[in-house]
Design a protein around this motif. Structure first.
Motif, PDB file in Angstrom:
ATOM      1  N   GLY A 146     -19.861  49.432  25.569  1.00 37.39           N
ATOM      2  CA  GLY A 146     -20.663  49.247  24.362  1.00 37.39           C
ATOM      3  C   GLY A 146     -19.866  49.486  23.094  1.00 37.39           C
ATOM      4  O   GLY A 146     -20.035  48.783  22.094  1.00 37.39           O
ATOM      5  N   TRP A 147     -18.955  50.461  23.123  1.00 39.09           N
ATOM      6  CA  TRP A 147     -18.103  50.758  21.970  1.00 39.09           C
ATOM      7  C   TRP A 147     -17.229  49.552  21.628  1.00 39.09           C
ATOM      8  O   TRP A 147     -17.071  49.190  20.461  1.00 39.09           O
ATOM      9  CB  TRP A 147     -17.252  51.981  22.292  1.00 39.09           C
ATOM     10  N   HIS A 148     -16.664  48.926  22.639  1.00 33.33           N
ATOM     11  CA  HIS A 148     -15.794  47.780  22.382  1.00 33.33           C
ATOM     12  C   HIS A 148     -16.586  46.531  21.986  1.00 33.33           C
ATOM     13  O   HIS A 148     -16.118  45.740  21.167  1.00 33.33           O
ATOM     14  CB  HIS A 148     -14.912  47.499  23.596  1.00 33.33           C
ATOM     15  N   ILE A 149     -17.782  46.368  22.526  1.00 41.39           N
ATOM     16  CA  ILE A 149     -18.634  45.252  22.092  1.00 41.39           C
ATOM     17  C   ILE A 149     -19.027  45.446  20.626  1.00 41.39           C
ATOM     18  O   ILE A 149     -18.971  44.512  19.831  1.00 41.39           O
ATOM     19  CB  ILE A 149     -19.880  45.134  22.993  1.00 41.39           C
ATOM     20  N   GLU A 150     -19.401  46.675  20.277  1.00 39.85           N
ATOM     21  CA  GLU A 150     -19.754  46.970  18.885  1.00 39.85           C
ATOM     22  C   GLU A 150     -18.566  46.759  17.953  1.00 39.85           C
ATOM     23  O   GLU A 150     -18.706  46.212  16.865  1.00 39.85           O
ATOM     24  CB  GLU A 150     -20.250  48.420  18.779  1.00 39.85           C
ATOM     25  N   GLY A 151     -17.389  47.174  18.377  1.00 41.06           N
ATOM     26  CA  GLY A 151     -16.198  46.982  17.556  1.00 41.06           C
ATOM     27  C   GLY A 151     -15.887  45.517  17.340  1.00 41.06           C
ATOM     28  O   GLY A 151     -15.501  45.105  16.240  1.00 41.06           O
ATOM     29  N   PHE A 152     -16.068  44.717  18.384  1.00 36.54           N
ATOM     30  CA  PHE A 152     -15.827  43.284  18.259  1.00 36.54           C
ATOM     31  C   PHE A 152     -16.832  42.630  17.315  1.00 36.54           C
ATOM     32  O   PHE A 152     -16.448  41.868  16.422  1.00 36.54           O
ATOM     33  CB  PHE A 152     -15.878  42.619  19.636  1.00 36.54           C
TER      34      PHE A 152
ATOM     35  N   MET B 232      -7.043  42.535  16.352  1.00 35.77           N
ATOM     36  CA  MET B 232      -8.038  43.485  16.840  1.00 35.77           C
ATOM     37  C   MET B 232      -9.223  42.781  17.497  1.00 35.77           C
ATOM     38  O   MET B 232      -9.788  43.293  18.468  1.00 35.77           O
ATOM     39  CB  MET B 232      -8.515  44.389  15.703  1.00 35.77           C
ATOM     40  N   SER B 233      -9.605  41.620  17.003  1.00 36.86           N
ATOM     41  CA  SER B 233     -10.673  40.860  17.655  1.00 36.86           C
ATOM     42  C   SER B 233     -10.250  40.432  19.050  1.00 36.86           C
ATOM     43  O   SER B 233     -11.029  40.526  20.002  1.00 36.86           O
ATOM     44  CB  SER B 233     -11.033  39.632  16.824  1.00 36.86           C
ATOM     45  N   LEU B 234      -9.022  39.987  19.168  1.00 36.84           N
ATOM     46  CA  LEU B 234      -8.501  39.615  20.480  1.00 36.84           C
ATOM     47  C   LEU B 234      -8.436  40.832  21.399  1.00 36.84           C
ATOM     48  O   LEU B 234      -8.793  40.750  22.580  1.00 36.84           O
ATOM     49  CB  LEU B 234      -7.122  38.978  20.327  1.00 36.84           C
ATOM     50  N   HIS B 235      -8.019  41.965  20.861  1.00 43.83           N
ATOM     51  CA  HIS B 235      -7.967  43.209  21.640  1.00 43.83           C
ATOM     52  C   HIS B 235      -9.354  43.589  22.156  1.00 43.83           C
ATOM     53  O   HIS B 235      -9.525  43.885  23.345  1.00 43.83           O
ATOM     54  CB  HIS B 235      -7.390  44.336  20.786  1.00 43.83           C
ATOM     55  N   HIS B 236     -10.360  43.576  21.268  1.00 41.14           N
ATOM     56  CA  HIS B 236     -11.718  43.937  21.682  1.00 41.14           C
ATOM     57  C   HIS B 236     -12.274  42.932  22.680  1.00 41.14           C
ATOM     58  O   HIS B 236     -12.928  43.326  23.648  1.00 41.14           O
ATOM     59  CB  HIS B 236     -12.644  44.040  20.472  1.00 41.14           C
ATOM     60  N   LEU B 237     -12.028  41.672  22.477  1.00 39.27           N
ATOM     61  CA  LEU B 237     -12.542  40.648  23.388  1.00 39.27           C
ATOM     62  C   LEU B 237     -11.934  40.797  24.780  1.00 39.27           C
ATOM     63  O   LEU B 237     -12.651  40.740  25.797  1.00 39.27           O
ATOM     64  CB  LEU B 237     -12.252  39.258  22.813  1.00 39.27           C
ATOM     65  N   ILE B 238     -10.637  41.006  24.861  1.00 35.19           N
ATOM     66  CA  ILE B 238      -9.982  41.175  26.162  1.00 35.19           C
ATOM     67  C   ILE B 238     -10.445  42.464  26.820  1.00 35.19           C
ATOM     68  O   ILE B 238     -10.661  42.505  28.042  1.00 35.19           O
ATOM     69  CB  ILE B 238      -8.457  41.129  25.996  1.00 35.19           C
ATOM     70  N   THR B 239     -10.625  43.521  26.046  1.00 33.98           N
ATOM     71  CA  THR B 239     -11.086  44.784  26.611  1.00 33.98           C
ATOM     72  C   THR B 239     -12.497  44.647  27.168  1.00 33.98           C
ATOM     73  O   THR B 239     -12.786  45.161  28.252  1.00 33.98           O
ATOM     74  CB  THR B 239     -11.041  45.890  25.551  1.00 33.98           C
ATOM     75  N   VAL B 240     -13.378  43.962  26.454  1.00 32.60           N
ATOM     76  CA  VAL B 240     -14.736  43.736  26.958  1.00 32.60           C
ATOM     77  C   VAL B 240     -14.687  42.929  28.255  1.00 32.60           C
ATOM     78  O   VAL B 240     -15.394  43.244  29.226  1.00 32.60           O
ATOM     79  CB  VAL B 240     -15.607  43.018  25.892  1.00 32.60           C
ATOM     80  N   TYR B 241     -13.834  41.946  28.305  1.00 38.35           N
ATOM     81  CA  TYR B 241     -13.685  41.127  29.516  1.00 38.35           C
ATOM     82  C   TYR B 241     -13.196  41.974  30.694  1.00 38.35           C
ATOM     83  O   TYR B 241     -13.745  41.908  31.801  1.00 38.35           O
ATOM     84  CB  TYR B 241     -12.723  39.976  29.229  1.00 38.35           C
ATOM     85  N   LEU B 242     -12.171  42.796  30.463  1.00 43.21           N
ATOM     86  CA  LEU B 242     -11.605  43.610  31.543  1.00 43.21           C
ATOM     87  C   LEU B 242     -12.554  44.721  31.986  1.00 43.21           C
ATOM     88  O   LEU B 242     -12.738  44.938  33.189  1.00 43.21           O
ATOM     89  CB  LEU B 242     -10.270  44.203  31.101  1.00 43.21           C
TER      90      LEU B 242
END
Length: 84
Positions: A10-16, A33-43
């Motif tokens: 949820g933290w990474h979705i909110e950050g994205f 940072m958008s790419l970082h959050h998107l990849i983190t949410v995916y993983l």
């Protein structure tokens, strides 16, 4: 551990979403940072779905521990108040 994992997701979705909707292109590192959050949410979401929460939460704990030092570095580098 699953609750910690879901909170981090949820933290990474909110950050994205915050990066895309609120900040826009005002920050110089928006794309990275958008790419970082998107990849983190995916993983994180994918590992949760295939039940690899134990391994992923160890990685998230290391990732969260490093965020403390990154936040401190940003605080000291981006502050306008200089002590002389």
């Amino acid at each position: 551990m699953k609750m910690y994992y879901v909170f981090n997701l949820g933290w990474h979705i909110e950050g994205f979403l915050k990066m895309i909707i609120i900040d826009g292109l005002s920050r110089p590192d928006t794309i990275e940072m958008s790419l970082h959050h998107l990849i983190t949410v995916y993983l994180v979401g994918g590992s949760y779905l295939i039940n690899l929460v134990r391994y992923g939460s160890c990685i998230e704990l290391i990732h969260d521990a490093s965020d403390i030092f990154i936040a401190l570095g940003r605080t000291f580098s981006e502050t306008r108040c200089r002590m002389v």
